[in-house]
Design an enzyme around this catalytic site. Structure first.
Site, short mmCIF file in Angstrom:
data_model
loop_
_atom_site.label_atom_id
_atom_site.label_comp_id
_atom_site.label_asym_id
_atom_site.label_seq_id
_atom_site.Cartn_x
_atom_site.Cartn_y
_atom_site.Cartn_z
N ASP A 188 14.59 -30.99 -29.16
CA ASP A 188 13.34 -31.43 -29.79
C ASP A 188 12.79 -30.29 -30.64
O ASP A 188 13.28 -29.16 -30.59
CB ASP A 188 12.38 -31.80 -28.65
N GLU A 216 12.89 -29.17 -36.21
CA GLU A 216 12.77 -29.35 -37.68
C GLU A 216 12.94 -28.04 -38.43
O GLU A 216 13.42 -28.10 -39.57
CB GLU A 216 11.42 -29.99 -38.00
N ASP A 225 7.65 -39.07 -32.70
CA ASP A 225 6.38 -39.38 -32.05
C ASP A 225 5.66 -40.56 -32.70
O ASP A 225 4.74 -40.39 -33.50
CB ASP A 225 5.47 -38.15 -32.06
#
Ligand code: GLC
Length: 805
Positions: A407, A410, A485
């Site tokens: 997670d 990015e 999300d």
């Protein structure tokens, strides 16, 4: 900085006329007077690569997206020249390059239809500030042309009339118009005149695409740096385009273990151990099938990766083993940020070995994430990836964790305006040093890749399971993904449906959404509708932030629990069907979900549909996306379809109302399909499966179906130990014939098929198996005609007495 493509933009530079041409086997070089070189490679008869430089030479040719296993080779390559252009012909395409302008036009070689044409074509702007060029391409957009793809964009499936940017971004509670979000997949398919082609712009800088938004007849794409370097794929079928792109950027290296296709329950966070056990025990008590349970960041000691909070989880190995004994695979989260802490061994080691990313002037890239201030490994360095993969030894081999969830890759950085690293951060980029402008979009991909390497090594002889949030083209080779999300709203249910379809047509089928919504709290009805959609998503996981109450199947009322159970059970029954579709994805890149346009591009009604899709090859599903609905209107594609619940046959090619109260949803099965089903299990492997049900949907005519089986895990199938059964159905007014062709060396544990025939238009007089009549005394005809046959039959012949009136 977004740069538009208007010609009047003063900074634009253009190629001048061609003055030199060279050929080197499959690659052609066209040089212009002003030092532009177009390097055109014939990758396959239907795949061309276009690469441009503006200063007379090319930089090192390196790509994270392209797999070394990509197919290459062509049947024909002919080059002709006349006074206006060069003409390159393969067995599929004819490509013209204008001598005057370097502009490209591509035709279908057979019927001469113009498929794709440069408008301005390649042009560029020099980037004084950063160095290099802003590289641009503009193409003619045809009347009636539609565009699809681009990964996870949360908006309408059809891209026409919109402009999008690719820059992977942590996007908490994004909405329909948020762009960009988590993924950068610069690949689209264009469709006009029943011909589909694809463009993959393999450039990891920030890229943008404009689909007839700025100018009605122009589609363009550009990047903030790097090369104009794109691949052109010709179909003419859209599925062929997607398969070609997937072949080039890679199919998943391995099938997932079958359990990964079961149901996953997640929350931020289940802790301590008693809570985890309580959740898993409730699944078993309520008999709701579930295969995976997740540990979010709170299992760690102060959010330090590869550590355990011993207060919450005093003996993780024992806990994981106890969960495994009950059929649960434990999946744990691992983020990229490494806490700055001189007493933390992983931090110390990475610091000593110089594995952390640095700023342009040599300082470390320091940023805040869950653990507080962190440094970040440079996953674009192969040595760092090796080190990282080694860190999984304890988690996987010793503790027994079965999957890893990457997670924040990015990479996400908190409390900074751009939510990520600044542009000047340096990266190794596998020996092609560069700034974050170039490495940003692949950072998460390389982290997932390193994680995959570790899981593969330490899960052996079992298969690895990884999930990532950030991705660039090609990430599908290593991992599954989810859409980040989202929010517990009806609009997000619509978005989740689009995103899973869009990812599938962008080569990334193993995807799903946070079912029920990550942020905020769904009502029972929304949760139920989302589960109904989720059973058709290759990755099937409930996840929520936990800030807004519980989101387990029993957290609403009893009706919700019952309906959710019923749908999860359908998923478990369909596992052999989904697994077979997954095999086709791994084997030839066939997307697991097909939007209607992919299914039937000849029917223009499909070009703008968003909600309906085909799951695998033969099941049509359409989620209910509104509250209080008792059904919905939907478009049923051409052909005859059986209503999954009632066996009523509907004729497609039109929009129709379909009843679907809260305990139902529109599901149809293509006539002629043979759908393999497992008995319901609480988890994959709970039962030894001795018999598979084959639901046979009668058709007057022919249809092919498949069943792939292997050990459901492990590597044996890669050595031919699998079983692939092809069923060929032929129906006539008073007979039905099913031929079976078998391939592969695997001996399946199931011995028999329970054949259940739907919609048979005649009464059975005789059944012959391999030319021998069987006794009809066991034939059950309670709605369906069902009987049991040996799995190895070659021909099943069902003969009718007379047609029913
Ligand atoms: C991010 C993830 C979410 C996770 C949370 C805590 O928001 O997208 O899935 O639960 O971080 O780790």
């Amino acid at each position: 900085m977004i740069v538009n493509t208007e010609l009047e933009n003063k900074g634009n530079l253009f190629p001048s006329k061609i003055i030199d041409f060279k050929k080197d086997v499959d690659t052609l070089y066209f040089t212009t007077e002003n030092d532009v070189i177009l390097q055109l490679t014939v990758v396959r008869d239907s795949v061309l690569r276009f690469r441009y430089t503006t200063d007379g030479s090319f930089k090192n040719d390196f790509s994270y997206a392209i797999t070394k296993y990509a197919s290459t080779g062509y049947n024909k390559l002919e080059i002709k020249e006349d006074e206006n252009c060069y003409e390159i012909t393969t067995s599929k395409l004819r490509c013209e390059i204008s001598k005057e302008s370097l502009r490209v036009s591509i035709y279908d070689v057979k019927d001469g239809v113009l498929i794709n044409q440069d408008e301005t074509g390649f042009h560029w702007e020099e980037n004084y500030h950063q160095g290099g060029n802003i590289v641009k391409m503009s193409k003619v957009s045809n009347d009636g042309e539609s565009y699809y793809g681009l990964g996870d964009k949360p908006n309408h499936l059809s891209l026409k009339g919109k402009r999008y940017t690719n820059w992977v971004t942590d996007s908490y509670a994004y909405g329909k118009d948020t762009d960009p979000i988590y993924k950068a997949i610069p690949f689209y398919t264009g469709l006009h005149h029943d011909k589909a082609y694809g463009v993959f712009f393999d450039n990891t800088f920030q890229t943008s695409f404009d689909f007839s938004a700025e100018r009605r007849n122009v589609t363009s794409f550009w990047a903030q740096g790097g090369e104009m370097n794109y691949y052109f794929f010709y179909g003419p079928k859209m599925t062929e385009v997607v398969e070609s792109y997937t072949d080039l950027t890679g199919k998943p290296h391995l099938l997932p273990p079958m359990w990964a296709l079961g149901f996953h329950q997640c929350k931020w966070s289940y802790y301590p151990e008693t809570k985890v056990k309580d959740i898993t025990a409730t699944f078993r008590k309520l008999k709701i099938p579930c295969d995976a349970i997740y540990l979010d960041i709170d299992y760690m000691e102060g959010f330090r990766c590869f550590t355990w909070n011993k207060e919450y989880f005093p003996d993780p190995k024992r806990m994981v083993k106890e969960l495994a004994d009950d059929g649960f695979k434990t999946v744990a989260i691992i983020d990229p940020g490494i806490k700055i802490d001189k007493d933390y061994s992983i931090f110390k080691e990475a610091l000593e070995k110089d594995y952390f990313c640095k700023r342009a002037d040599g300082d470390y890239m320091k940023g805040k994430v869950w653990p507080g201030e962190c440094y970040f490994p440079d996953f674009t360095n192969p040595e760092v990836r090796d080190w990282w993969s080694g860190l999984f030894k304890e988690l996987i081999s010793d503790i027994g964790i079965k999957g890893v969830w990457n997670d924040m890759n990015e990479p996400a950085v908190m409390e900074v305006p751009n939510k990520t690293f600044p542009d000047d951060v340096r990266h190794d980029y596998d020996g092609n040093p560069c700034s974050h402008r170039k490495a940003h979009n692949v950072y998460g991909m390389q982290m997932a890749r390193a994680t995959y390497q570790g899981l593969k090594k330490y899960s052996y002889p079992k298969r690895p399971f990884v999930i990532t949030r950030a991705a660039y083209s090609g990430t599908q080779r290593y991992t599954s993904t989810w859409t980040g999300d989202n929010v517990a709203t009806w609009e997000h249910l619509w978005i989740a449906n689009i995103q899973a379809q869009r990812l599938a047509m962008s080569g990334f089928s193993f995807a799903g959404s946070d079912i029920g919504g990550f942020a905020e709290q769904p009502q029972g009805e929304l949760f139920t509708r989302w589960i109904q959609l989720g059973i058709f998503h290759p990755f099937f996981r409930v996840h929520s932030s936990g800030d807004h109450g519980d989101q387990e199947p029993w957290a609403f009322d009893e009706d919700v629990t019952d309906i959710v159970r019923k749908f999860i059970e359908i998923r478990y029954q369909l596992l052999p069907y989904l697994y077979t579709a997954f095999w086709n994805y791994v084997d030839h890149g066939t997307p697991l979900l097909k939007s209607l346009v992919l299914y039937d591009q000849t029917d223009v009604h499909t070009h703008y549909r968003t909600d309906e899709f085909i799951f695998g090859e033969q099941i049509l599903a359409c989620p209910v996306l509104e509250p209080n609905a008792k059904g919905r209107r939907m478009y049923v594609p051409k052909g005859n379809w059986y209503n999954f619940w009632t066996d009523e046959i509907v004729k497609g090619g039109k929009e129709m109302w379909v009843d679907a109260d809260i305990d139902s949803m529109p599901i149809f099965v293509k006539e002629g399909a043979i759908i393999p089903k497992y008995p319901i299990q609480q988890y994959v492997g709970e039962k030894e499966i001795k018999e598979i049900t084959l639901d046979v949907y009668y058709k007057k005519g022919k249809e092919e179906s498949e069943l792939f089986s292997d050990a459901n895990d492990g590597y044996d199938y890669t050595k031919g130990r699998y079983s692939l059964r092809n069923f060929s159905l032929t129906g006539r007014s008073s007979e039905l014939i099913i031929n079976q062709y078998k391939e592969g060396k695997y001996v399946t544990p199931y011995e028999t098929f329970n054949i259940q025939i739907h919609g048979l238009p005649f009464d059975i007089a005789e059944i012959q198996i391999d030319n021998e009549a069987i006794s009809l005394k066991h034939l059950k005809s309670n709605g369906t005609n069902s009987f049991v046959v040996d799995k190895n039959f070659s021909e099943l012949h069902i003969i009718g007495v007379k047609s029913k009136p």
